[in-house]
Scaffold this motif. Structure first.
Motif, PDB file in Angstrom:
ATOM      1  N   SER A 192       0.821  -1.203   0.000  1.00  0.00           N
ATOM      2  CA  SER A 192       0.000   0.000   0.000  1.00  0.00           C
ATOM      3  C   SER A 192       0.858   1.257   0.000  1.00  0.00           C
ATOM      4  CB  SER A 192      -0.922  -0.006   1.231  1.00  0.00           C
ATOM      5  OG  SER A 192      -1.673   1.183   1.308  1.00  0.00           O
ATOM      6  N   LEU A 193       1.905   1.262   0.828  1.00  0.00           N
ATOM      7  CA  LEU A 193       2.776   2.440   0.894  1.00  0.00           C
ATOM      8  C   LEU A 193       3.626   2.582  -0.363  1.00  0.00           C
ATOM      9  CD1 LEU A 193       3.936   2.185   4.613  1.00  0.00           C
ATOM     10  CD2 LEU A 193       2.234   3.745   3.640  1.00  0.00           C
ATOM     11  N   GLN A 194       3.986   1.460  -0.974  1.00  0.00           N
ATOM     12  CA  GLN A 194       4.783   1.531  -2.192  1.00  0.00           C
ATOM     13  C   GLN A 194       3.958   2.047  -3.369  1.00  0.00           C
ATOM     14  OE1 GLN A 194       6.556  -2.190  -3.357  1.00  0.00           O
ATOM     15  NE2 GLN A 194       7.939  -1.236  -4.824  1.00  0.00           N
ATOM     16  N   SER A 195       2.699   1.633  -3.453  1.00  0.00           N
ATOM     17  CA  SER A 195       1.852   2.069  -4.568  1.00  0.00           C
ATOM     18  C   SER A 195       1.368   3.502  -4.379  1.00  0.00           C
ATOM     19  CB  SER A 195       0.645   1.136  -4.710  1.00  0.00           C
ATOM     20  OG  SER A 195      -0.147   1.152  -3.535  1.00  0.00           O
ATOM     21  N   ASN A 196       1.307   3.961  -3.139  1.00  0.00           N
ATOM     22  CA  ASN A 196       0.869   5.328  -2.858  1.00  0.00           C
ATOM     23  C   ASN A 196       1.808   5.933  -1.812  1.00  0.00           C
ATOM     24  OD1 ASN A 196      -0.661   7.665  -2.833  1.00  0.00           O
ATOM     25  ND2 ASN A 196      -2.199   6.844  -1.424  1.00  0.00           N
ATOM     26  N   PRO A 197       3.064   6.217  -2.192  1.00  0.00           N
ATOM     27  CA  PRO A 197       4.070   6.629  -1.208  1.00  0.00           C
ATOM     28  C   PRO A 197       3.731   7.966  -0.558  1.00  0.00           C
ATOM     29  CG  PRO A 197       4.919   6.880  -3.440  1.00  0.00           C
ATOM     30  CD  PRO A 197       3.611   6.162  -3.563  1.00  0.00           C
ATOM     31  N   PRO A 198       4.003   8.098   0.746  1.00  0.00           N
ATOM     32  CA  PRO A 198       3.764   9.371   1.436  1.00  0.00           C
ATOM     33  C   PRO A 198       4.768  10.427   0.997  1.00  0.00           C
ATOM     34  CG  PRO A 198       4.889   7.850   2.877  1.00  0.00           C
ATOM     35  CD  PRO A 198       4.553   7.076   1.633  1.00  0.00           C
ATOM     36  N   GLU A 199       4.459  11.666   1.300  1.00  0.00           N
ATOM     37  CA  GLU A 199       5.357  12.765   0.948  1.00  0.00           C
ATOM     38  C   GLU A 199       6.679  12.647   1.711  1.00  0.00           C
ATOM     39  OE1 GLU A 199       3.248  16.410   1.573  1.00  0.00           O
ATOM     40  OE2 GLU A 199       1.516  15.745   0.419  1.00  0.00           O
TER      41      GLU A 199
END
Length: 484
Positions: A192-199
Motif C-alpha cells: 500500500s505504501l509503495q503504490s501510494n508513497p507518502p510525501e
C-alpha cells in the motif's frame, strides 16, 4: 549466513535469459565436489511473484522521484549517526521531525520490531497520535500489539492485513510516515505504501543496515527507537504544546468507507469495533482452526509468560487474530517473518533472559527443523503449541498453489509426521486436542501441572486457506454495512 562454517558458498543470481546455462551447471558441479568433505551453501535468489507471470513490467515513477529530479538534495537524507549513540537523543533529531509533522494531514506511526516495555511504548505512541492527529500500526513484534487499553483502541489499527485487503474500502493514504524499528511483517502495508508513497517517510532505528525494502524512505535516523520515543515525549512536554484540533485538520475524503484518521466511529475506533466483533469466537466459529488457536493462545497469556512465534503462518495469525485484551507480554519473533531454524532454542534463551515461562506457537516444519531443542523444554516448563498442517501452509496463500505438478513436492513439502513420539522421547507431556474446548483444557492443564508439554493441533492447508477467504468475506461485509 553461515560464514566460514561451510566449505564453500555461492550466490546464484535470479534467473534471466542472459545467464549462460553452463554457468549454472558448472556451479552445481563445483558445489557437489566441495561438499565431499563438508557442507556447502548455495543461496538461490528468486524474484516475486514466484509463480510464472505474463504481466509486463512497468517501472514506478513516484511523485518523490519526479521531485528529486528537480532539486539537489539526496533522495534519502541521513541524520548525524553520532547523535544516536548518545544516552540522550540529540534535539537535532526531534526538532526537524516535529516541525515537519506539524504540517502533515494524515500522519501514520508504524511500530515495527522493537525492544522495551509495552506500557511505555503504548503510552508514547498514544501521545504522538494525540499531538499530531495521527494513527498507529503495531506489529506483533513491536511489544505493543497485546494488552491494549481504551486509548490504544482509539488511535491504533489492529488486524491490518484484512483491513487493507483490496476487497475492503478503507481510505488509507498517509501523507507522512514515521517508522520505529524494523519493517512490519505486513506485506499489504508495504504494498500500500509503495503504490501510494507518502510525501515524507522517516525510519528510526539504531542499526546501520538499510531498512527500506520499498525504496520510499526520505529520512533515516540512526537512534535507538524506544529511546527516541521517550525523548520525543519529553521534548513535547518541555515545549508545553497545545493539542491541535485534529478533526479540523483532517481533509474530507472522496473515497467510500472508513477514513482511519477521522474521529469516533468513522475512524480507527470504529474500524476496531468492527474488528473486535469479527475476531470474536462467534465469527471464528467453533472449529479448532489455525486462526482460533492464535486467538485462544493470546487470551490465555499472563504476566509470567513470554511468547515466541514461529515464522510463516504462526506469526501472521498471531499478528492478525491476537486479542488486544490479553496480557502485554514480551514477544520474540525469530528472524522476523522468515527463517525456521532454531525457533525452540531461541525461545528458551529468550525465556531465560526474561526469567519467565515460554509459550511457543510454531508450525510443524519449524519444529522438525529444531527437534533436538525439545531437550531444553522440560527444565524451563515450556508450553509448545505446534500447528501441524503437514508442510508449508504459508505457500497455499500464493499463486504458486495453482501449479499442482510441482507445488506439493517443492512448496507444500508434506512429511506425514506427528509429534507424540518426540514428546515421549524428550520427556514432555503430550495432547492432541480436536475441539476448542479440549484445546483450552489441554492448555490450562499444562499450566496447572507446571510442566512442559507439546500441544499438537492437526489442520489442513486447504481448509486453512478456505477459512482465510471466509473471514475476509465476513469482514468485508461488516465494514461495508457499518460504513453505509
Amino acid at each position: 549466513l553461515f560464514g566460514r562454517s561451510v566449505r564453500w558458498f555461492v550466490d546464484m543470481p535470479a534467473p534471466t535469459d542472459s545467464i549462460d546455462p553452463a554457468f549454472v551447471l558448472t556451479t552445481v558441479d563445483h558445489a557437489v565436489f566441495r561438499s565431499k568433505d563438508g557442507p556447502v551453501h548455495i543461496n538461490c535468489m528468486f524474484r516475486e511473484p514466484l509463480a510464472p507471470s505474463t504481466e509486463p513490467f512497468h517501472p514506478i515513477e513516484s511523485p518523490r522521484y519526479k521531485a528529486w529530479l528537480s532539486h539537489k538534495r539526496p533522495y534519502t537524507e541521513y541524520g548525524d549517526p553520532s547523535a544516536g549513540r548518545n544516552s540522550q537523543v540529540a534535539p537535532l533529531h526531534i526538532a526537524p521531525l516535529h516541525k515537519a509533522l506539524q504540517m502533515a494531514q494524515r500522519p501514520l506511526f508504524i511500530l515495527g520490531r522493537l525492544q522495551g516495555e509495552s506500557p511505555n511504548i503504548q503510552q508514547s505512541v498514544v501521545e504522538l497520535c494525540k499531538t499530531y492527529g495521527g494513527i498507529a500500526i503495531t506489529d506483533i513484534s513491536s511489544q505493543s500489539r497485546l494488552g491494549w487499553g481504551h486509548e490504544m483502541s482509539s488511535y491504533a489499527l489492529k488486524s491490518l492485513e484484512f483491513v487493507l485487503a483490496k476487497e475492503n474500502e478503507v481510505a488509507f493514504s498517509p501523507d507522512f510516515v514515521v517508522q520505529f524499528g524494523a519493517t512490519s511483517l505486513s506485506k499489504r502495508l508495504s504494498q500500500s505504501l509503495q503504490s501510494n508513497p507518502p510525501e515524507e517517510y522517516w525510519v528510526v532505528d539504531h542499526r546501520v543496515r538499510r531498512i527500506d525494502p520499498s525504496h520510499i524512505v526520505s529520512h533515516r535516523l540512526q537512534s535507538e527507537p524506544t529511546t527516541l520515543l521517550g525523548e520525543w515525549i519529553e521534548f513535547l512536554r518541555d515545549e508545553l504544546l497545545e493539542m491541535p484540533d485534529t478533526q479540523q485538520k483532517k481533509p474530507k475524503t472522496s473515497k467510500k468507507g472508513y477514513n482511519p484518521w477521522s474521529k469516533g466511529e468513522s475512524g480507527s475506533r470504529g474500524i476496531n469495533e468492527v474488528l473486535s466483533i469479527w475476531l470474536s469466537k462467534d465469527v471464528l466459529g467453533q472449529g479448532l482452526t489455525e486462526q482460533a488457536v492464535a486467538l485462544m493462545v493470546s487470551e490465555a497469556l499472563s504476566q509470567d509468560h513470554i511468547l515466541c512465534l514461529g515464522s510463516s503462518n504462526s506469526v501472521r495469525h498471531m499478528d492478525t487474530f491476537a486479542a488486544t485484551s490479553g496480557a502485554p507480554v514480551s514477544v520474540l519473533t525469530n528472524r522476523g517473518a522468515s527463517g525456521i531454524d532454531g525457533t525452540i532454542a531461541s525461545a528458551i534463551g529468550y525465556a531465560i533472559g526474561h526469567q519467565k515461562r515460554p509459550v511457543i506457537l510454531l508450525g510443524d516444519l519449524a519444529l522438525l527443523y529444531d527437534l533436538n531443542s525439545l531437550a531444553l523444554c522440560a527444565a524451563h516448563r515450556a508450553v509448545v503449541v505446534v500447528v501441524n498442517n503437514d508442510g508449508g501452509g504459508i505457500f497455499s496463500h500464493l499463486p504458486i498453489r495453482d501449479h499442482k505438478s510441482f507445488f506439493e513436492p517443492l512448496f507444500g513439502t508434506p512429511h506425514g509426521f506427528g509429534f507424540e513420539g518426540a514428546a515421549s522421547m524428550f520427556g514432555l507431556s503430550y495432547a492432541m486436542p480436536t475441539t476448542q474446548e479440549s484445546f483450552k483444557e489441554s492448555y490450562e492443564s499444562a499450566f496447572a501441572k507446571d510442566e512442559a508439554c507439546i500441544i499438537e493441533v492437526r489442520t489442513h492447508r486447504e481448509e486453512n486457506l478456505a477459512e482465510h477467504v471466509r473471514l475476509l468475506s465476513k469482514l468485508t461485509s461488516r465494514l461495508r454495512n457499518k460504513g453505509a
